[in-house]
Design an enzyme around this catalytic site. Structure first.
Site, PDB file in Angstrom:
ATOM      1  N   GLU A 171       0.835  -1.219   0.000  1.00 34.50           N
ATOM      2  CA  GLU A 171       0.000   0.000   0.000  1.00 34.50           C
ATOM      3  C   GLU A 171       0.861   1.256   0.000  1.00 34.50           C
ATOM      4  OE1 GLU A 171      -3.236  -0.211   2.874  1.00 34.50           O
ATOM      5  OE2 GLU A 171      -4.090  -1.936   1.846  1.00 34.50           O
ATOM      6  N   GLU A 292      -4.882  -8.914  -0.123  1.00 34.23           N
ATOM      7  CA  GLU A 292      -5.634  -8.609   1.099  1.00 34.23           C
ATOM      8  C   GLU A 292      -7.093  -8.524   0.715  1.00 34.23           C
ATOM      9  OE1 GLU A 292      -4.355  -5.414   3.685  1.00 34.23           O
ATOM     10  OE2 GLU A 292      -2.249  -5.805   3.235  1.00 34.23           O
TER      11      GLU A 292
HETATM   12  O1  AHR Z   1      -5.098  -5.864   7.093  1.00 33.14           O
HETATM   13  C1  AHR Z   1      -5.037  -4.655   7.804  1.00 33.14           C
HETATM   14  C2  AHR Z   1      -4.420  -3.530   7.002  1.00 33.14           C
HETATM   15  O2  AHR Z   1      -5.231  -3.239   5.905  1.00 33.14           O
HETATM   16  C3  AHR Z   1      -3.088  -3.826   6.368  1.00 33.14           C
HETATM   17  O3  AHR Z   1      -2.030  -3.638   7.244  1.00 33.14           O
HETATM   18  C4  AHR Z   1      -3.026  -2.826   5.263  1.00 33.14           C
HETATM   19  O4  AHR Z   1      -2.232  -3.256   4.193  1.00 33.14           O
HETATM   20  C5  AHR Z   1      -4.476  -2.632   4.879  1.00 33.14           C
HETATM   21  O5  AHR Z   1      -4.816  -1.298   4.784  1.00 33.14           O
END
Ligand code: AHR
Length: 497
Positions: A171, A292
């Site tokens: 990110e 994610e």
């Molecule tokens: O999964 C929680 C957070 O969500 C992670 O650290 C980040 O990559 C995303 O914004």
């Protein structure tokens, strides 16, 4: 309803990597959840708690992403190797908690070995350097006569781990450095040039991709990468669902909204797949990973360590999402649900010495036989949509079906009934039979049902009796997931007949 599966036309392979996981230093995912330390009274193997380890081993997870997430771009790997008493204590910046560094590279890679899964390490771009990243790769993968390999040896590991999956930051549009895609692309070239050279020819590199609020990130990044796209194997996007809704006390309309969000997630992945195909060449096909994803409810905030309960709703969300991922098998190469223990859509929840499997855990378990199978065409009569009263959540069919054919000739058919009120009787028409049911399991219940430490088996799969697993009259109860595994007598090894 009539469901037809064409078993003679196997399509794309459903990669096992679609069933990956993600574990970050956040809340009680690593500390307490996976790691309790060698001196804990909780039974453990080299500090890894046994109850969680055994539960995860049974899932045969294919891949585990670590150490973050946002944590990754603050992490300095050298602080997590060597004698634990000498590892510096730090403050975990994004998740506002102490970081002992007791769980580091050796502990993570040992965990992966015990789980039999492939490690996927996310490197620190936001506050790290190409040299630090390259050194970490050398520490993990090299067998040359170098100072870092000697250090690894001194720390108790002679053999290289040969880590294949490396993420170049996380990110970077947000917690990973608030970068513009053009700036990140330039950094990416710099980091990836060294990482690729150090990691070996089998290594696969992941570039930070977009999230739904910043879709233009991907194209701007890829344009800036022109001439060096061979350094990118996958573009990694993130999509979370369920924002603002409660984990257990949700309304039916909120449930319908969550199921509709599967479409938004899939659309985001599809659009990324279309985009990367325009940047692919015959000799270098770019893939997409969703590293994610999962539910993120309103209870999951920094103050609660991102903990949330997990209900049958989560299981249904996971099951229909996997069905949709199967359909994207041609270009979607991996997904990593967030996060393995105690955080977001977890597989296992712990409290002190207790551990409980969540409904989502059971989906990973039920769907295991789909992995590496070839996707089969499925058709069925039109089914009603979920009865939402809101236009924006309309258009979600109540039933979803996915079928795969394994290399061993085993046919797997999973059927999800999303309707919280209605059951469906289903007649399965399977071509090139006759097919015999070898195993039939079902996860069903009330949408809000969940497992607690006091009642850990509230949501747990049941074996269907041979009478209930009747292919002509298969009952799909409300809010249920049914998994059938079938073989043809002719394909069965003699001992099975
Ligand atoms: O999964 C929680 C957070 O969500 C992670 O650290 C980040 O990559 C995303 O914004």
């Amino acid at each position: 309803m009539q469901v037809r599966v064409e078993t003679r036309a196997p399509g794309a392979r459903v990669s096992k990597h679609l069933y990956g996981q993600f574990a970050e230093h956040i809340g009680r995912c690593i500390y307490d959840g996976l790691w309790v330390g060698e001196d804990s009274t909780i039974p453990n193997e080299a500090g890894l708690r046994l109850d969680v380890l055994e539960a995860l081993q049974a899932l045969e997870l294919p891949v585990l992403r670590w150490p973050g997430g946002c944590f990754a771009d603050t992490y300095h790997w050298r602080e997590g190797v060597g004698p634990k008493s000498e590892r510096p204590k730090r403050h975990n910046l994004w998740w506002q908690q102490p970081e002992s560094n007791a769980f580091g590279t050796h502990e993570f890679l040992h965990l992966c070995e015990l789980l039999g899964c492939e490690p996927y390490i996310c490197l620190n771009v936001g506050s790290g350097s190409p040299r630090e990243a390259r050194d970490w790769v050398e520490y993990c993968n090299s067998s040359a006569d170098t100072e870092l390999v000697a250090l690894r040896n001194a720390n108790g590991r002679a053999e290289p781990w040969n880590v294949k999956f490396w993420g170049i930051g996380n990110e970077t549009w947000g917690c990973g450095g608030r970068m513009r895609p053009e700036y990140y692309a330039d950094l990416y070239r710099n980091f990836a040039a060294y990482v690729k050279a150090a990691a070996g020819p089998d290594a696969r590199l992941f570039a930070v991709g977009s999230f739904p609020d910043f879709p233009e990130w991907d194209e701007r990044f890829l344009l800036q990468m022109k001439g060096a796209l061979d350094l990118v194997d996958f573009l990694a996007v993130h999509v979370y669902s369920g924002a603002g809704m409660p984990a257990t006390d949700f309304t039916l309309e909120e449930y319908y909204r969550l199921m509709k969000q599967v479409d938004s997630m899939v659309n985001h992945v599809r659009r990324t797949l279309d985009l990367v195909s325009a940047f692919s060449t015959p000799s270098h096909k770019l893939g997409v990973v969703l590293d994610e994803w999962g539910t993120w409810y309103r209870e999951a905030v920094v103050e609660t360590g991102m903990f949330q309960q997990n209900t049958l709703q989560d299981a249904l969300f996971a099951a229909v999402s996997f069905h949709r991922f199967h359909e994207l098998s041609d270009g979607l190469c991996m997904t990593n649900m967030a996060q393995t223990v105690n955080v977001l859509q977890a597989l296992v929840l712990t409290s002190g010495p207790q551990a409980v499997k969540t409904p989502t855990y059971h989906v990973f378990d039920l769907f295991k036989p789909h992995r590496e199978g070839r996707l089969l065409p499925v058709s069925f009569d039109s089914v009603p949509d979920l009865p939402t009263e809101k236009a924006e959540t309309a258009g979600v069919p109540a039933v979803s079906v996915s079928a795969t054919l394994g290399a061993n000739g085993r046919l797997c058919v999973s059927l999800v009934n999303l309707s919280p009120e209605r059951s469906f009787e289903c007649a399965l028409e399977l071509s090139a039979g006759p097919w015999q049911v070898q195993q039939a399991r079902q996860l069903a219940g009330e949408l809000h049902a969940h497992n607690t430490f006091e009642a850990p088996e509230t949501v747990t799969p049941a074996d269907l009796s041979p009478q209930s697993a009747d292919l002509e009259h298969l009952d799909l109860p409300p809010a249920s997931i049914t998994m059938l595994e079938l073989t043809r007598p002719a394909d069965q090894p003699t001992a099975e007949r």
